[in-house]
Scaffold this motif. Structure first.
Motif, PDB file in Angstrom:
ATOM      1  N   GLU A   1      52.524  45.411  42.633  1.00 46.08           N
ATOM      2  CA  GLU A   1      52.129  44.690  41.423  1.00 46.08           C
ATOM      3  C   GLU A   1      51.782  43.229  41.670  1.00 46.08           C
ATOM      4  N   ASP A   2      52.018  42.728  42.884  1.00 47.60           N
ATOM      5  CA  ASP A   2      51.643  41.346  43.209  1.00 47.60           C
ATOM      6  C   ASP A   2      50.136  41.204  43.397  1.00 47.60           C
ATOM      7  N   TYR A   3      49.423  42.320  43.509  1.00 49.08           N
ATOM      8  CA  TYR A   3      47.995  42.286  43.806  1.00 49.08           C
ATOM      9  C   TYR A   3      47.180  42.817  42.641  1.00 49.08           C
ATOM     10  N   PRO A   4      45.921  42.317  42.539  1.00 54.51           N
ATOM     11  CA  PRO A   4      45.279  41.269  43.326  1.00 54.51           C
ATOM     12  C   PRO A   4      45.803  39.887  42.942  1.00 54.51           C
ATOM     13  N   PHE A   5      45.459  38.888  43.754  1.00 57.40           N
ATOM     14  CA  PHE A   5      45.937  37.530  43.504  1.00 57.40           C
ATOM     15  C   PHE A   5      45.174  36.844  42.375  1.00 57.40           C
ATOM     16  N   HIS A   6      44.057  37.436  41.962  1.00 58.12           N
ATOM     17  CA  HIS A   6      43.321  36.947  40.787  1.00 58.12           C
ATOM     18  C   HIS A   6      43.180  38.140  39.844  1.00 58.12           C
ATOM     19  N   LYS A   7      44.022  38.168  38.802  1.00 62.72           N
ATOM     20  CA  LYS A   7      44.069  39.325  37.914  1.00 62.72           C
ATOM     21  C   LYS A   7      43.354  39.017  36.616  1.00 62.72           C
ATOM     22  N   LEU A   8      42.522  39.966  36.205  1.00 57.06           N
ATOM     23  CA  LEU A   8      41.791  39.863  34.949  1.00 57.06           C
ATOM     24  C   LEU A   8      42.281  40.920  33.974  1.00 57.06           C
ATOM     25  N   ALA A   9      42.199  40.602  32.697  1.00 57.63           N
ATOM     26  CA  ALA A   9      42.593  41.580  31.682  1.00 57.63           C
ATOM     27  C   ALA A   9      41.760  42.853  31.828  1.00 57.63           C
ATOM     28  N   ASP A  10      40.483  42.674  32.163  1.00 58.99           N
ATOM     29  CA  ASP A  10      39.592  43.798  32.424  1.00 58.99           C
ATOM     30  C   ASP A  10      39.018  43.608  33.823  1.00 58.99           C
ATOM     31  N   PRO A  11      39.499  44.357  34.815  1.00 58.91           N
ATOM     32  CA  PRO A  11      39.051  44.161  36.197  1.00 58.91           C
ATOM     33  C   PRO A  11      37.567  44.405  36.413  1.00 58.91           C
ATOM     34  N   THR A  12      36.905  45.029  35.447  1.00 61.36           N
ATOM     35  CA  THR A  12      35.476  45.300  35.590  1.00 61.36           C
ATOM     36  C   THR A  12      34.609  44.165  35.067  1.00 61.36           C
ATOM     37  N   ASN A  13      35.236  43.186  34.409  1.00 62.05           N
ATOM     38  CA  ASN A  13      34.477  42.157  33.699  1.00 62.05           C
ATOM     39  C   ASN A  13      34.910  40.769  34.157  1.00 62.05           C
ATOM     40  N   ILE A  14      34.041  40.054  34.840  1.00 64.37           N
ATOM     41  CA  ILE A  14      34.376  38.727  35.361  1.00 64.37           C
ATOM     42  C   ILE A  14      34.667  37.726  34.241  1.00 64.37           C
ATOM     43  N   SER A  15      34.163  38.019  33.022  1.00 60.00           N
ATOM     44  CA  SER A  15      34.349  37.103  31.899  1.00 60.00           C
ATOM     45  C   SER A  15      35.641  37.343  31.126  1.00 60.00           C
TER      46      SER A  15
ATOM     47  N   ASN B   1      39.742  37.635  30.259  1.00 59.51           N
ATOM     48  CA  ASN B   1      40.808  36.643  30.407  1.00 59.51           C
ATOM     49  C   ASN B   1      41.507  36.763  31.758  1.00 59.51           C
ATOM     50  N   VAL B   2      41.830  35.592  32.334  1.00 61.57           N
ATOM     51  CA  VAL B   2      42.576  35.548  33.591  1.00 61.57           C
ATOM     52  C   VAL B   2      44.050  35.718  33.274  1.00 61.57           C
ATOM     53  N   VAL B   3      44.643  36.800  33.743  1.00 63.82           N
ATOM     54  CA  VAL B   3      46.043  37.096  33.485  1.00 63.82           C
ATOM     55  C   VAL B   3      46.947  36.376  34.490  1.00 63.82           C
ATOM     56  N   PHE B   4      46.476  36.265  35.735  1.00 66.32           N
ATOM     57  CA  PHE B   4      47.284  35.640  36.795  1.00 66.32           C
ATOM     58  C   PHE B   4      46.351  35.150  37.879  1.00 66.32           C
ATOM     59  N   ASP B   5      46.680  33.997  38.450  1.00 69.49           N
ATOM     60  CA  ASP B   5      45.881  33.468  39.548  1.00 69.49           C
ATOM     61  C   ASP B   5      46.773  32.651  40.477  1.00 69.49           C
ATOM     62  N   THR B   6      46.579  32.809  41.769  1.00 67.76           N
ATOM     63  CA  THR B   6      47.340  32.032  42.740  1.00 67.76           C
ATOM     64  C   THR B   6      46.485  31.747  43.957  1.00 67.76           C
ATOM     65  N   ASN B   7      46.726  30.606  44.571  1.00 66.79           N
ATOM     66  CA  ASN B   7      46.055  30.304  45.835  1.00 66.79           C
ATOM     67  C   ASN B   7      46.921  30.701  47.030  1.00 66.79           C
ATOM     68  N   ASP B   8      47.998  31.447  46.800  1.00 74.11           N
ATOM     69  CA  ASP B   8      48.813  31.959  47.904  1.00 74.11           C
ATOM     70  C   ASP B   8      47.949  32.819  48.834  1.00 74.11           C
ATOM     71  N   VAL B   9      48.409  32.946  50.067  1.00 70.80           N
ATOM     72  CA  VAL B   9      47.701  33.724  51.079  1.00 70.80           C
ATOM     73  C   VAL B   9      48.663  34.730  51.696  1.00 70.80           C
TER      74      VAL B   9
ATOM     75  N   ALA C   1      52.232  51.117  52.089  1.00 69.10           N
ATOM     76  CA  ALA C   1      51.789  52.513  52.074  1.00 69.10           C
ATOM     77  C   ALA C   1      52.609  53.396  51.163  1.00 69.10           C
ATOM     78  N   SER C   2      53.882  53.068  50.970  1.00 70.13           N
ATOM     79  CA  SER C   2      54.729  53.912  50.134  1.00 70.13           C
ATOM     80  C   SER C   2      54.436  53.728  48.662  1.00 70.13           C
ATOM     81  N   SER C   3      53.535  52.803  48.365  1.00 67.80           N
ATOM     82  CA  SER C   3      53.219  52.494  46.976  1.00 67.80           C
ATOM     83  C   SER C   3      51.991  53.259  46.509  1.00 67.80           C
ATOM     84  N   THR C   4      51.831  53.335  45.247  1.00 64.52           N
ATOM     85  CA  THR C   4      50.662  53.984  44.666  1.00 64.52           C
ATOM     86  C   THR C   4      49.733  52.950  44.049  1.00 64.52           C
ATOM     87  N   VAL C   5      49.761  51.726  44.618  1.00 68.12           N
ATOM     88  CA  VAL C   5      48.942  50.651  44.070  1.00 68.12           C
ATOM     89  C   VAL C   5      47.461  51.035  44.083  1.00 68.12           C
ATOM     90  N   GLN C   6      46.771  50.692  43.020  1.00 68.53           N
ATOM     91  CA  GLN C   6      45.327  50.944  42.908  1.00 68.53           C
ATOM     92  C   GLN C   6      44.625  49.653  42.515  1.00 68.53           C
TER      93      GLN C   6
END
Length: 769
Positions: A187-201, A203-211, A764-769
């Protein structure tokens, strides 16, 4: 044909305008197709920095319409280009592996014949594989090159792998997990989360410059090597960033570790291209560093400082980068290393030294500090380096002093049937044992010509001033500031040997390569649809050719080191480097940074387009810049800031997390990123359908070589223990008594040429999508 293409483009734009009820207008914004960046770990950049920049999420309908038009235009052009090539790209197995033209000046096997040549080649390969996997390389006796590249050539660890965005200036806030030693979760990914991952416009739900980087060593000051010991003498230093309640934890690199597999095809290496195609025998800077010299025994009793130039050697340039900070001290380097010639008298201990102009240079071995003074534990007795002294330019002397006194892979089991090291292994089919039968010194002597390692002259380096003196090899054990020729030139052996080994790590046995070789059943119908999309949606613009990257040697050879983008305002760009908006430019300048030659974060631009603008291209790169059309203007904007090297994509299924910041955990997230037009500008919006996305992901999985997954030759390896965070979590660790946290070590078992079951993918043990 051109008129036909223009007519198709005009129809596309008119159709879009009619459908969206938009006026037609001239659009000046530059759009660039993108790499799905996943290469060249950069563990040794000069400074680390942070910027919290939020991009404008508002994108007009007109902008999107023109964006789509532009990308369709590119797809049409790409489609005609592909159709004109009746055979398409060749399978990777039919692409020549780049080699230095003058390798024979240094290694034995190029000029030798018969069994001698075979033995020399085998020794060079064995030397490279041993050095790459040997845990004794690190100052802690644990960290090796392979520690960050053991899983499909990359790094799959997920605990204590976060860097808080330290690239240019120190910023200490860990957004992901709240602190170091955090166990990453899907659930930490992606580091730039959008309310709608298909739409760049959306709302930004979460953002970090972590690496998501790779853990290295804990912060400490290197004091000296201890001959015969895998651990160096260090002084633990307070780490204000990587600590848990005041106890130091292992530091994490500020960029994601890429795969070394197929890296031999890259014209430059590291994410930002710092590792030059020309290897200078000393450091990653190639021709950019005019003061990089090694010593050559031009006669039995003569040494000369010489400059080394090996082309097609970006892997060697990369290899000598990561160990620099761990094994050298700034005080051991002079501002300018004047080239000298050294003559040892035939019948006495006298040593004559002259400079390049033939003038005598004072050389008084008796005036140097004694061993006790040189190696004193009282660091206060040492004079600090001059205020204007350069940072590290020389690599390898201390590392050579250390490793040539140690048994190769002494802490690790080597399989008796290892594809390279099996004949040298102490193991048998019945018994697993550590180490090799040959020493590093023997492997060097077998592989390299004697003028690079054989001499009776010893080089003494004053750790206070960097001054060198020369003496006949004494009949006593050498001090740790006295070097044999083999120790002094160790950077040359290290770089070329690891390059030789990594040059064998070519994964050309993928379903995709079989498909390119006319086996149409090698890819499923869904994967074939994905391949068509890959070509027609402009992915091939950055991931083109048999190597699936235009950052390749073949691409640069054909098109030049810099070129103009094929559409939009056509800015100049370094071939194979693209700014695609993974993060705001201020987070990490990438190619827009400098090479650090002058120290203190200063130097010449990494961008070769900017070097051409400044008139420095030929001086620093050894050739004239390509002629662009229109000609390059000194004042025009070029693609550099926030640009990174486009990686090859084979085995991408195995090498998560993705991009230079490790900010995406799955291929599905990566495809969503491209479909919506990126996160911070720089990409066209593709608006892929769910079916198209699934086809692209299926195609990308068709790029996996099963030998890589199962660690079969040439991807087999010795046993390895890698740091995997520390017992505890981001709020509590155990001090080992020295100010550092105790380690959790993960064992990677030794496997022979027939491979094993492989290691699990990232999360790998996760079902992250």
């Amino acid at each position: 044909m051109l008129k036909s293409l223009l007519a198709q483009v005009k129809q596309v734009i008119q159709s879009l305008a009619d459908n969206l009820k938009l006026p037609l207008f001239k659009h000046q914004t530059s759009y660039r197709a993108s790499p799905s960046s996943k290469f060249s770990a950069d563990t040794n950049r000069k400074g680390w920095g942070f910027s919290s920049v939020k991009g404008n999420r508002l994108i007009s309908k007109s902008s999107r319409a023109i964006t789509i038009a532009v990308i369709i235009m590119a797809a049409i052009l790409a489609g005609h280009t592909v159709s004109a090539q009746t055979s398409g790209p060749l399978p990777l197995s039919k692409v020549e592996v780049p080699k230095p033209k003058n390798l024979g000046e240094f290694v034995v096997y190029v000029d030798a014949k018969g069994k001698r040549a075979e033995k020399a080649k085998e020794s060079l390969l064995a030397l490279g594989k041993s050095l790459f996997w040997d845990m004794q390389l690190g100052s802690d006796g644990i960290q090796s090159c392979a520690s960050c590249h053991f899983h499909a050539g990359a790094d799959n660890r997920s605990k204590n792998q976060i860097n808080p965005g330290l690239v240019d200036t120190i910023f200490t806030t860990f957004t992901t997990g709240g602190g170091p030693n955090y166990q990453l979760k899907p659930e930490d990914y992606p580091f730039h989360k959008l309310a709608d991952p298909t739409n760049i416009s959306s709302n930004v739900v979460f953002d970090t410059n972590d690496v998501t980087g790779s853990q290295g060593v804990s912060r400490a000051k290197f004091e000296d090597v201890i001959p015969g010991s895998a651990e160096d003498k260090v002084t633990v230093l307070e780490d204000k960033v990587f600590n848990v309640n005041g106890t130091n934890v292992r530091r994490v690199t500020p960029r994601n570790s890429p795969t070394v597999i197929n890296a031999v095809f890259n014209f430059r290496n590291f994410w930002d291209g710092l590792a030059q195609n020309t290897f200078n025998g000393v450091n990653p800077l190639g021709l950019r560093d005019p003061n990089a010299y090694i010593l050559k025994a031009t006669r039995p009793r003569r040494l000369e400082d010489v400059q080394v130039r090996l082309n097609n050697s970006a892997l060697a340039s990369q290899a000598v980068g990561p160990p620099v900070n761990a094994f050298e001290t700034a005080a051991e380097n002079t501002t300018v290393i004047a080239p000298l010639r050294v003559e040892l008298a035939e019948t006495s201990d006298a040593v004559k030294v002259v400079d390049a102009q033939g003038r005598s240079v004072e050389n008084n071995p008796d005036s140097q500090l004694s061993e006790n003074d040189t190696d004193s534990d009282d660091s206060s007795s040492r004079k600090p380096p001059a205020a204007d002294s350069r940072p590290l330019r020389r690599f390898g002397r201390k590392l050579g002093k250390k490793l040539l006194a140690l048994k190769p892979l002494a802490k690790q089991v080597v399989a008796y049937d290892d594809s390279v090291l099996g004949s040298l292994s102490n193991s048998s089919a019945r018994s697993s044992k550590r180490g090799l039968k040959k020493s590093y010194e023997e492997l060097i002597q077998d592989a390299f010509k004697p003028e690079w390692w054989q001499s009776n002259v010893v080089i003494r380096v004053n750790p206070q001033t960097g001054e060198r003196t020369f003496l006949r090899k004494p009949k006593r054990r050498l001090n740790t500031n006295e070097y044999t020729l083999a120790e002094y030139n160790f950077s040359l052996f290290f770089g070329l040997a690891i390059q030789e080994y990594e040059s064998t790590l070519v994964s050309a046995n993928t379903p995709f390569d079989k498909f390119l070789d006319k086996d149409t059943s090698a890819l499923t119908l869904q994967q074939q649809e994905g391949w068509k999309l890959f070509q027609n949606k402009a992915c091939f613009a950055c991931h083109g050719g048999s190597e699936l990257t235009v950052a390749s040697v073949s691409s640069v050879t054909q098109g030049g080191r810099i070129k103009r983008a094929p559409f939009g305002p056509r800015p100049a760009e370094d071939t194979g480097f693209f700014s695609i908006g993974v993060r705001p430019t201020n987070d990490d300048p990438g190619l827009g940074d400098n090479d650090g030659l002058d120290g203190n974060g200063k130097g010449n631009p990494l961008s070769e387009a900017r070097l051409a603008q400044q008139g420095k291209f030929k001086d620093l790169l050894g050739e004239d810049p390509p002629t662009l059309n229109p000609p390059l203007s000194p004042s025009e904007t070029v693609v550099a800031d926030g640009a990174f090297k486009a990686p090859g994509l084979r085995n991408v299924e195995l090498t998560a997390p993705y991009f230079h910041n490790g900010g995406q955990a799955t291929l599905e997230q990566v495809v969503d990123f491209y479909s919506r037009g990126g996160d911070f500008g720089g990409l066209p919006v593709l608006n892929l359908t769910p079916v198209e996305k699934q086809a692209l992901v299926a195609f990308l999985k068709g790029l996996t070589d099963e030998r890589v997954r199962l660690e079969k030759a040439p991807f087999d390896h010795p046993q390895l223990f890698v740091p995997n965070g520390h017992p505890g979590d981001s709020t509590d660790v155990t001090d080992d008594g020295t100010g550092k946290a105790t380690d959790s070590l993960l064992q990677i078992p030794a496997v022979g040429r027939n491979g094993g079951s492989g290691t699990a993918n990232f999360l790998a043990s996760s079902t992250v999508q």
